[in-house]
Design a protein around this motif. Structure first.
Motif, PDB file in Angstrom:
ATOM      1  N   SER A  34      40.613  28.610  27.694  1.00 29.00           N
ATOM      2  CA  SER A  34      39.641  28.110  28.716  1.00 29.00           C
ATOM      3  C   SER A  34      38.800  29.278  29.445  1.00 29.00           C
ATOM      4  CB  SER A  34      40.750  27.523  29.874  1.00 29.00           C
ATOM      5  OG  SER A  34      41.496  28.317  30.310  1.00 29.00           O
ATOM      6  N   ALA A  37      34.088  32.389  26.672  1.00 28.52           N
ATOM      7  CA  ALA A  37      32.960  31.972  26.711  1.00 28.52           C
ATOM      8  C   ALA A  37      32.239  30.851  25.861  1.00 28.52           C
ATOM      9  CB  ALA A  37      31.693  33.097  26.473  1.00 28.52           C
ATOM     10  N   HIS A  39      34.459  28.353  25.382  1.00 29.24           N
ATOM     11  CA  HIS A  39      34.685  27.262  26.297  1.00 29.24           C
ATOM     12  C   HIS A  39      33.601  26.754  27.304  1.00 29.24           C
ATOM     13  CE1 HIS A  39      37.179  24.658  28.664  1.00 29.24           C
ATOM     14  NE2 HIS A  39      37.193  25.205  29.390  1.00 29.24           N
ATOM     15  N   GLN A  40      33.253  27.720  27.914  1.00 28.14           N
ATOM     16  CA  GLN A  40      32.314  27.624  29.148  1.00 28.14           C
ATOM     17  C   GLN A  40      30.979  27.272  28.715  1.00 28.14           C
ATOM     18  OE1 GLN A  40      33.276  31.096  31.273  1.00 28.14           O
ATOM     19  NE2 GLN A  40      35.431  30.755  31.684  1.00 28.14           N
ATOM     20  N   GLU A  41      30.628  28.255  27.781  1.00 25.55           N
ATOM     21  CA  GLU A  41      29.224  27.889  27.568  1.00 25.55           C
ATOM     22  C   GLU A  41      28.758  26.952  26.570  1.00 25.55           C
ATOM     23  OE1 GLU A  41      27.036  31.889  26.786  1.00 25.55           O
ATOM     24  OE2 GLU A  41      28.756  32.632  28.351  1.00 25.55           O
ATOM     25  N   GLU A  44      32.114  23.169  27.897  1.00 23.08           N
ATOM     26  CA  GLU A  44      31.976  22.816  29.211  1.00 23.08           C
ATOM     27  C   GLU A  44      30.538  22.640  29.572  1.00 23.08           C
ATOM     28  OE1 GLU A  44      33.480  25.471  32.059  1.00 23.08           O
ATOM     29  OE2 GLU A  44      35.510  24.393  32.214  1.00 23.08           O
TER      30      GLU A  44
END
Length: 338
Positions: A34, A37, A39-41, A44
């Motif tokens: 989680s 990057a 996961h986030q970029e 997410e």
């Protein structure tokens, strides 16, 4: 009269709250941490964009780190409805995506954006679409080139790989490693750190991005940049979950599918590759580079042999269009160049 109007407004307000509270929730599974990057970029960012485009009618609940379905069961988990959406590597489901994995062969792509473009076009051109008939494909992309990373062995030629236990991410990579004389081991990415730490294997095949994401840089000392393989990745949706949406919400999902998000993902991987390499340099690791292995006298033979063996194996399975698809993938390199 005023009281009746007030009651009507109250009922309308309750109805609005009720509608918002019953937004369609889509469960997404993937194995990246989680905090990464990726996961986030990618995931997410995709989820937030879907939620915004749907005006809140769609919510995406993400389960990272394989908490909803393990990497090697993520695709089947979508088919079975365990998750509504999943992202994973095709190579984790051995033998299920043999034509898609052609994009992983050496010489097909030299970067994540280029490989992502090639793979998505292969799907859009219906060369590999039959491999995904039981799901709704959202977008396909690739990692950057996977290199060889070892704890104690300073690999500079194929002979240096002889007998080394090297983690392979897919059948294609396994063919290449076997041709180079290594002993390929299969395991999901989250298991690599512990296995390497315990000496179960001598090294691994990973793109620079993953070396940093999974903390592997801290365990190894030597790296050989020989672009012999790239990882293929898919983001797919349960067909029933997709078809059960309203026309408007299916259109939202369609707008978040295809080449645009393939290139977003490829761009994230390209940036992260540079960050992972810089981390290895900062800790004083040794890095050797083979610029063009298919034109290198030491490396070209084993890699061409591995490519031929993989294509021949597909033909033995009755996939007689394998070589045509391989040639088509090669023909897309210029069109998909950065």
């Amino acid at each position: 009269m005023k009281r009746a109007i007030s009651q009507s407004l109250l009922l309308a307000s309750v109805a609005t709250v009720s509608f918002s509270a019953h937004a369609e929730t889509l469960r997404m599974s993937h194995f990246w941490p989680s905090a990464s990057a990726v996961h986030q970029e990618i995931f997410e960012a995709w989820a937030s964009s879907v939620e915004e485009a749907s005006n809140g009618e769609l919510e995406v609940q993400i389960f990272p780190s394989g908490t909803l379905s393990k990497p090697d069961h993520a695709y089947q988990g979508v088919v079975d409805g365990i998750s509504d959406i999943a992202a994973s590597l095709q190579g984790y489901t051995s033998g299920r995506f043999p034509l898609s994995e052609i994009v992983q062969l050496p010489g097909v792509s030299s970067s994540a954006p280029q490989g992502s473009c090639i793979l998505q076009k292969m799907y859009d051109d219906e060369l590999i679409a039959s491999e995904y008939e039981d799901v709704k494909v959202l977008f396909l992309f690739t990692t950057g080139p996977a290199y060889l990373h070892t704890r104690n062995a300073d690999i500079q030629s194929p002979a240096d790989l002889s007998g080394l236990r090297i983690r392979r991410p897919s059948d294609v990579a396994g063919e290449m490693l076997s041709s180079l004389g290594a002993d390929p081991l299969g395991m999901p990415a989250p298991d690599i750190y512990t296995s390497l730490q315990r000496g179960v294997m001598d090294g691994l095949s990973f793109p620079w991005e993953a070396m940093r994401v999974f903390g592997i840089n801290e365990l190894v000392n030597y790296h050989l940049e020989v672009p012999y393989y790239s990882g293929a990745v898919m983001a797919v949706m349960n067909r029933g979950a997709y078809e059960g949406l309203s026309d408007e919400m299916r259109e939202v999902i369609d707008r978040h599918s295809g080449m645009e998000w393939s290139q977003i993902a490829g761009g994230v991987y390209h940036r992260l590759d540079a960050v992972g390499r810089e981390e290895a340099l900062e800790q004083g690791d040794t890095i050797h580079t083979v610029e063009n292995p298919l034109n290198d006298p030491e490396w070209s033979g084993p890699l061409e042999e591995g490519t031929e063996r993989y294509l021949a194996r597909l033909e033995e399975r009755g996939l007689n269009n394998a070589r045509d698809i391989y040639e088509h993938a090669l023909s897309l390199r210029e069109e998909c160049a950065e």
